[in-house]
Design an enzyme around this catalytic site. Structure first.
Site, PDB file in Angstrom:
ATOM      1  N   ASN A 212      57.173  31.987  47.566  1.00 48.60           N
ATOM      2  CA  ASN A 212      55.759  31.683  47.831  1.00 48.60           C
ATOM      3  C   ASN A 212      54.934  32.002  46.589  1.00 48.60           C
ATOM      4  O   ASN A 212      55.475  32.395  45.560  1.00 48.60           O
ATOM      5  CB  ASN A 212      55.271  32.476  49.054  1.00 48.60           C
ATOM      6  CG  ASN A 212      55.451  33.971  48.846  1.00 48.60           C
ATOM      7  OD1 ASN A 212      54.846  34.559  47.967  1.00 48.60           O
ATOM      8  ND2 ASN A 212      56.335  34.588  49.644  1.00 48.60           N
ATOM      9  N   ASP A 281      59.771  35.197  55.607  1.00 44.58           N
ATOM     10  CA  ASP A 281      60.133  35.497  57.006  1.00 44.58           C
ATOM     11  C   ASP A 281      61.554  35.054  57.323  1.00 44.58           C
ATOM     12  O   ASP A 281      62.179  35.591  58.236  1.00 44.58           O
ATOM     13  CB  ASP A 281      59.148  34.792  57.948  1.00 44.58           C
ATOM     14  CG  ASP A 281      57.766  35.408  57.844  1.00 44.58           C
ATOM     15  OD1 ASP A 281      57.688  36.648  57.825  1.00 44.58           O
ATOM     16  OD2 ASP A 281      56.779  34.664  57.750  1.00 44.58           O
ATOM     17  N   LYS A 291      76.267  25.078  43.103  1.00 43.24           N
ATOM     18  CA  LYS A 291      75.046  24.274  43.136  1.00 43.24           C
ATOM     19  C   LYS A 291      75.213  23.074  44.067  1.00 43.24           C
ATOM     20  O   LYS A 291      76.219  22.360  43.993  1.00 43.24           O
ATOM     21  CB  LYS A 291      74.749  23.795  41.711  1.00 43.24           C
ATOM     22  CG  LYS A 291      73.449  23.039  41.596  1.00 43.24           C
ATOM     23  CD  LYS A 291      73.198  22.590  40.177  1.00 43.24           C
ATOM     24  CE  LYS A 291      71.994  21.655  40.165  1.00 43.24           C
ATOM     25  NZ  LYS A 291      71.894  20.940  38.904  1.00 43.24           N
ATOM     26  N   ASP A 308      61.808  42.625  59.615  1.00 43.22           N
ATOM     27  CA  ASP A 308      60.399  42.903  59.333  1.00 43.22           C
ATOM     28  C   ASP A 308      60.309  44.321  58.763  1.00 43.22           C
ATOM     29  O   ASP A 308      60.439  45.313  59.491  1.00 43.22           O
ATOM     30  CB  ASP A 308      59.566  42.769  60.620  1.00 43.22           C
ATOM     31  CG  ASP A 308      58.084  42.798  60.301  1.00 43.22           C
ATOM     32  OD1 ASP A 308      57.656  43.665  59.511  1.00 43.22           O
ATOM     33  OD2 ASP A 308      57.350  41.944  60.828  1.00 43.22           O
ATOM     34  N   LYS A 344      52.836  45.381  65.140  1.00 39.84           N
ATOM     35  CA  LYS A 344      53.661  46.133  64.180  1.00 39.84           C
ATOM     36  C   LYS A 344      53.350  47.631  64.215  1.00 39.84           C
ATOM     37  O   LYS A 344      53.874  48.386  63.412  1.00 39.84           O
ATOM     38  CB  LYS A 344      53.458  45.574  62.765  1.00 39.84           C
ATOM     39  CG  LYS A 344      53.853  44.098  62.626  1.00 39.84           C
ATOM     40  CD  LYS A 344      53.991  43.651  61.189  1.00 39.84           C
ATOM     41  CE  LYS A 344      54.238  42.143  61.135  1.00 39.84           C
ATOM     42  NZ  LYS A 344      54.896  41.703  59.899  1.00 39.84           N
TER      43      LYS A 344
END
Ligand code: PMT
Length: 402
Positions: A212, A281, A291, A308, A344
């Protein structure tokens, strides 16, 4: 070290009888080495002459947005950038209301909107005006936004009444302003803080991965601020291109599984865990050893859930640290953040809004946070550099640790 030495302070002076104390405040701040630029509201001139401020500060007092000569020397936006702090003393009920509601109808309120510097107000008004629900609601909103409210003091008032609403004395204000600007304050001395930062990379094959846009800037700024506040800092960082902050022990990891392992080995030895990392996640169910070839027009990758990390730390039975989560959301910020806080089992969650394009948070130098606390409290940190946000957050955590 003198926290006021060479600090640039914009002193806003409003139209109230306590303005007679403001020239002395200028003198006290200047004695401690601060550069003071006085900005008066229109009504302040009814109480003190601009010439008095010029004499004690060595700078012409400013009072209008539309002063060609003053704007040519230092435009109001430049002045907003110049300030290390804007202090409004005395702050009248009217000016407090105007800055609470984001008005920019004179130079002082415009500066308050245009600055990234911290803002402090020293209220001064009649005790009934101070206790009026409108004033109290404005003050509560300003405090929530991180504005420092200095005082008011209690006692005899110029109007003949007695109660809360007196502006604090110049020497007391100087001391409080110095504390606000003291970036050497060791609020986390003797504490240990574990921080995760940056993205994780989930390998697809030896040359490809899923990741990300996290740059690590927010987490690294918090690590630097915690170290500066005297904490022993362990920083567990996913792959980033920015330099790690000085004074932290850095553990470099790639995947969520590696980050999970590194955190679980260390968490119980730390007083605070701040989970800033944008942890993937999901990871590939099977990572190819070779590859992948692009012979097919369509492929399916099977993903399985990562552990988590934050929830596992918050569930520790022994040595559970004070747990701070982050949440980057594109919409419905409050609900998602509140859900993560509860689900959480966190002590605090810092929500940041990702606007379209993503640059408003990820990889940006600035951020704004909505902080939700376990006890139902909420604190807003308006847009500022990640460095400044990090320092404020560290102070908030230190306060809660006692
Ligand atoms: O690195 P920058 O470019 O400066 O950007 C900063 C940031 C946007 C990455 C940061 O401010 C931020 O918001 N981080 C959290 C990102 C996020 O949305 O996390 P989440 O909603 O997926 O997870 C919530 C919390 O659980 C986070 O504290 C996260 O670190 C933690 N988590 C999530 C998943 C997982 N498997 N383990 C975790 O510990």
């Amino acid at each position: 070290m003198n926290a006021l030495q060479n600090k640039n302070i914009v002193l806003g002076v409003c139209g109230g009888i306590a303005a007679y104390k403001s020239p002395d405040l200028v003198r006290r701040l200047a004695e401690a080495g601060a550069n003071v630029q006085v900005v008066m509201t229109g009504h302040a001139r009814e109480f003190v002459s601009p010439l008095t401020f010029q004499a004690v500060s060595g700078r012409a007092a400013r009072d209008t947005l539309f002063d060609e000569a003053a704007e040519a020397a230092m435009g109001h936006i430049e002045l907003a950038r110049w300030a290390d702090l804007i202090l409004i003393a005395p702050a009248t009920a009217n000016t407090i209301a105007r800055i609470t509601h984001g008005l920019a109808d004179d130079l002082l309120t415009t500066l308050c909107l245009a600055t990234r510097a911290p803002l402090a107000v020293a209220p001064a008004m009649n005790q009934v005006m101070w206790s009026n629900p409108a004033t109290q609601a404005n003050i509560a909103l300003l405090s929530q936004r991180g504005v420092s409210v200095l005082g008011p003091g209690c006692g005899d008032q110029a109007c003949g009444e007695t109660g809360a609403g007196r502006m604090l004395e110049p020497l007391v204000l100087r001391e409080q302003v110095a504390a606000l600007l003291d970036d050497t304050a060791q609020s986390l001395a003797g504490k240990s803080v574990l921080i995760t930062a940056g993205p994780t990379r989930e390998a697809i094959d030896p040359v490809r991965y899923i990741s990300n846009h996290s740059s690590g800037k927010m987490g690294f700024a918090i690590a630097a601020a915690a170290a500066k506040a005297g904490a022993r800092v362990t920083l567990i960082a996913g792959p980033t291109t920015i330099a790690p902050p000085a004074g932290c022990q850095v553990v470099a990891v790639e995947s969520a599984a590696q980050m999970h392992q590194a955190v679980m080995e260390q968490a119980a030895q730390h007083a605070v865990f701040i989970s800033v990392a944008a942890v993937a996640d999901f990871r590939l169910k099977e990572v190819r050893e070779q590859k992948m070839k692009k012979s097919a027009d369509e492929i399916t990758l099977t993903l399985i859930k990562n552990p988590d990390i934050l929830a596992d730390v918050a569930a520790l039975q022994n040595g559970r640290p004070f747990c701070v989560g982050f949440a980057a959301e594109t919409h419905d910020l409050e609900n998602y953040a509140a859900d993560k806080l509860a689900r959480k089992n966190l002590d605090m969650i810092c929500a940041n809004l990702v606007q379209s394009g993503g640059d408003s948070v990820f990889n940006s130098d600035d951020n704004a946070l909505e902080i939700f606390l376990r006890d139902g409290g909420r604190i807003s940190l308006p847009s500022a550099s990640k460095t400044r946000i990090a320092h404020t957050l560290v102070d908030l955590i230190a306060e809660r640790l006692g």
